[in-house]
Design a protein around this motif. Sequence first.
Motif, mmCIF file in Angstrom:
data_model
loop_
_atom_site.group_PDB
_atom_site.id
_atom_site.type_symbol
_atom_site.label_atom_id
_atom_site.label_comp_id
_atom_site.label_asym_id
_atom_site.label_seq_id
_atom_site.Cartn_x
_atom_site.Cartn_y
_atom_site.Cartn_z
ATOM 1 N N ALA A 108 -32.148 -4.277 18.207
ATOM 2 C CA ALA A 108 -31.067 -4.010 17.120
ATOM 3 C C ALA A 108 -30.280 -5.480 17.356
ATOM 4 O O ALA A 108 -29.506 -5.672 16.465
ATOM 5 C CB ALA A 108 -30.087 -2.824 17.615
ATOM 6 N N THR A 109 -30.010 -5.974 18.359
ATOM 7 C CA THR A 109 -29.171 -7.302 18.541
ATOM 8 C C THR A 109 -29.920 -8.302 17.766
ATOM 9 O O THR A 109 -29.175 -9.211 16.957
ATOM 10 C CB THR A 109 -29.209 -7.623 20.100
ATOM 11 N N TRP A 110 -31.071 -8.422 17.804
ATOM 12 C CA TRP A 110 -31.757 -9.563 17.039
ATOM 13 C C TRP A 110 -31.640 -9.351 15.584
ATOM 14 O O TRP A 110 -31.347 -10.247 14.737
ATOM 15 C CB TRP A 110 -33.241 -9.552 17.379
ATOM 16 N N THR A 111 -31.622 -7.979 15.221
ATOM 17 C CA THR A 111 -31.424 -7.625 13.768
ATOM 18 C C THR A 111 -30.112 -8.008 13.257
ATOM 19 O O THR A 111 -29.811 -8.750 12.259
ATOM 20 C CB THR A 111 -31.741 -6.320 13.827
ATOM 21 N N ALA A 112 -28.933 -7.823 14.075
ATOM 22 C CA ALA A 112 -27.488 -7.935 13.690
ATOM 23 C C ALA A 112 -27.219 -9.317 13.864
ATOM 24 O O ALA A 112 -26.277 -10.091 13.207
ATOM 25 C CB ALA A 112 -26.840 -6.941 14.640
ATOM 26 N N LEU A 113 -27.864 -10.080 14.847
ATOM 27 C CA LEU A 113 -27.515 -11.748 14.968
ATOM 28 C C LEU A 113 -27.930 -12.559 13.847
ATOM 29 O O LEU A 113 -29.132 -12.349 13.269
ATOM 30 C CB LEU A 113 -27.910 -12.213 16.292
ATOM 31 N N GLY A 114 -27.153 -13.664 13.591
ATOM 32 C CA GLY A 114 -27.659 -14.786 12.806
ATOM 33 C C GLY A 114 -27.200 -16.043 13.087
ATOM 34 O O GLY A 114 -27.039 -16.993 12.336
ATOM 35 N N GLY A 115 -27.108 -16.232 14.431
ATOM 36 C CA GLY A 115 -26.453 -17.523 14.845
ATOM 37 C C GLY A 115 -27.551 -18.782 14.715
ATOM 38 O O GLY A 115 -27.199 -19.703 14.540
ATOM 39 N N ARG A 116 -28.871 -18.568 15.255
ATOM 40 C CA ARG A 116 -29.731 -19.605 14.897
ATOM 41 C C ARG A 116 -29.996 -19.994 13.618
ATOM 42 O O ARG A 116 -29.982 -21.142 13.393
ATOM 43 C CB ARG A 116 -30.982 -18.962 15.549
ATOM 44 N N SER A 117 -29.909 -19.018 12.487
ATOM 45 C CA SER A 117 -29.983 -19.582 11.153
ATOM 46 C C SER A 117 -28.891 -20.379 10.812
ATOM 47 O O SER A 117 -28.823 -21.145 10.098
ATOM 48 C CB SER A 117 -30.431 -18.153 10.382
ATOM 49 N N LEU A 118 -27.493 -19.801 11.264
ATOM 50 C CA LEU A 118 -26.257 -20.652 10.882
ATOM 51 C C LEU A 118 -26.438 -22.056 11.541
ATOM 52 O O LEU A 118 -26.198 -23.048 10.822
ATOM 53 C CB LEU A 118 -25.174 -19.814 11.471
ATOM 54 N N VAL A 119 -26.855 -22.162 12.815
ATOM 55 C CA VAL A 119 -26.812 -23.492 13.327
ATOM 56 C C VAL A 119 -27.796 -24.186 12.649
ATOM 57 O O VAL A 119 -27.757 -25.541 12.339
ATOM 58 C CB VAL A 119 -27.229 -23.491 14.832
ATOM 59 N N ARG A 120 -28.989 -23.817 12.237
ATOM 60 C CA ARG A 120 -30.112 -24.498 11.530
ATOM 61 C C ARG A 120 -29.640 -24.931 9.987
ATOM 62 O O ARG A 120 -29.801 -26.059 9.803
ATOM 63 C CB ARG A 120 -31.389 -23.609 11.511
ATOM 64 N N ALA A 121 -28.981 -24.034 9.489
ATOM 65 C CA ALA A 121 -28.588 -24.498 8.026
ATOM 66 C C ALA A 121 -27.331 -25.530 8.168
ATOM 67 O O ALA A 121 -27.237 -26.399 7.257
ATOM 68 C CB ALA A 121 -27.866 -23.030 7.389
ATOM 69 N N GLY A 122 -26.471 -25.443 9.390
ATOM 70 C CA GLY A 122 -25.483 -26.368 9.389
ATOM 71 C C GLY A 122 -26.088 -27.751 9.550
ATOM 72 O O GLY A 122 -25.613 -28.909 8.961
ATOM 73 N N HIS A 123 -27.128 -27.892 10.468
ATOM 74 C CA HIS A 123 -27.779 -29.205 10.750
ATOM 75 C C HIS A 123 -28.539 -29.803 9.434
ATOM 76 O O HIS A 123 -28.487 -30.983 9.038
ATOM 77 C CB HIS A 123 -28.791 -29.077 11.791
ATOM 78 N N ALA A 124 -29.224 -28.775 8.648
ATOM 79 C CA ALA A 124 -29.920 -29.162 7.447
ATOM 80 C C ALA A 124 -28.712 -29.657 6.426
ATOM 81 O O ALA A 124 -28.997 -30.698 5.787
ATOM 82 C CB ALA A 124 -30.501 -28.051 6.776
ATOM 83 N N MET A 125 -27.491 -29.104 6.155
ATOM 84 C CA MET A 125 -26.782 -29.402 5.389
ATOM 85 C C MET A 125 -26.134 -30.908 5.642
ATOM 86 O O MET A 125 -26.123 -31.943 5.040
ATOM 87 C CB MET A 125 -25.583 -28.549 5.436
ATOM 88 N N ALA A 126 -25.937 -30.976 6.947
ATOM 89 C CA ALA A 126 -25.582 -32.338 7.369
ATOM 90 C C ALA A 126 -26.507 -33.599 7.199
ATOM 91 O O ALA A 126 -26.397 -34.868 6.627
ATOM 92 C CB ALA A 126 -25.161 -32.671 9.234
#
Length: 309
Positions: free
Chosen positions: A83-101
């Motif tokens: 359930a925690t894995w389903t609810a979290l999106g932290g790794r995707s957020l960090v990855r998208a931030g680095h990709a944007m930079a």
Amino acid sequence: MRKSTSTALGLTLGFVLDRIFADPRRWHPVAGFGTAAAALEKTTYADDRRAGVVHQVIAVGSVVGIGALAGRAGGRVVVTALATWTALGGRSLVRAGHAMADRLDAGDLTGARELLPSLCGRDPSVLDADGLTRAALESIAENTSDATVAPLLWGAVAGVPGLLGYRAVNTLDAMIGYRNSRYERFGWAAARTDDLANLAPARLTGALTIALAPLVGGSPSGAMRAWRRDAAKHPSPNAGVVEASMAGALGIGLGGRTQYRHGVELRPTLGDGPAPTSVDLRRAVRMSAIVQVGALVVTGAVAAIRYRR
């Protein structure tokens, strides 16, 4: 195993799963909930607040009920972790931030505009490099709370129903919580519920940003000053806290003219410094990752204290 131990362990394992696998690209339960909520809207929609309340109760109540049943099943640690894995999106957020930079540093504005919708709902077609940078950084700040801190805190307080229920509330707000001609009344309940659900998580995120700012060369006093002075100016009671504390910690200025697909909003200035650059965006991404780990430590302690009582 005690409930306090199993909940804290499940949250930790789910956090690790998110760090290893991020969000699944196919068959994500949140996407499935979004599809079901959109189908439900065809039946419940009316240009009326009461219809929105009914929609909210059915959609979120169903998910909370599923979470309650799952939480009572055997293998509590495994269920909480999934359930925690389903609810979290932290790794995707960090990855998208680095990709944007990376794309901004390369001068790839087309690629940056294509990536922005994965971070926020602004209209990328009207944004230049500075606008894309600010949009991405403000989204990193807000979603640090929404994508990680809030699910962990609700999981610590209410277990699996809290994890899944929070994600349902936040997803509905992203779908219908807009002030436009279709959703101003129907989406009112979704927006207000999301505001309430994020009151405590946003403030925990702000507090962690203040405490951990030195780890990215930031200023705790600047973060606290910006929070106290500027957060209340923001139209959101929660986004103002996390964006202001991030701006103060990094020594930058956020806010201004903000172009969404549904219209334009003039946001107040948050922080004292210059407009952010891609260097500041990378610092914000590092800050987000550190705050997420700090939130895991805090919420694990909250789970232990709550269930021991």
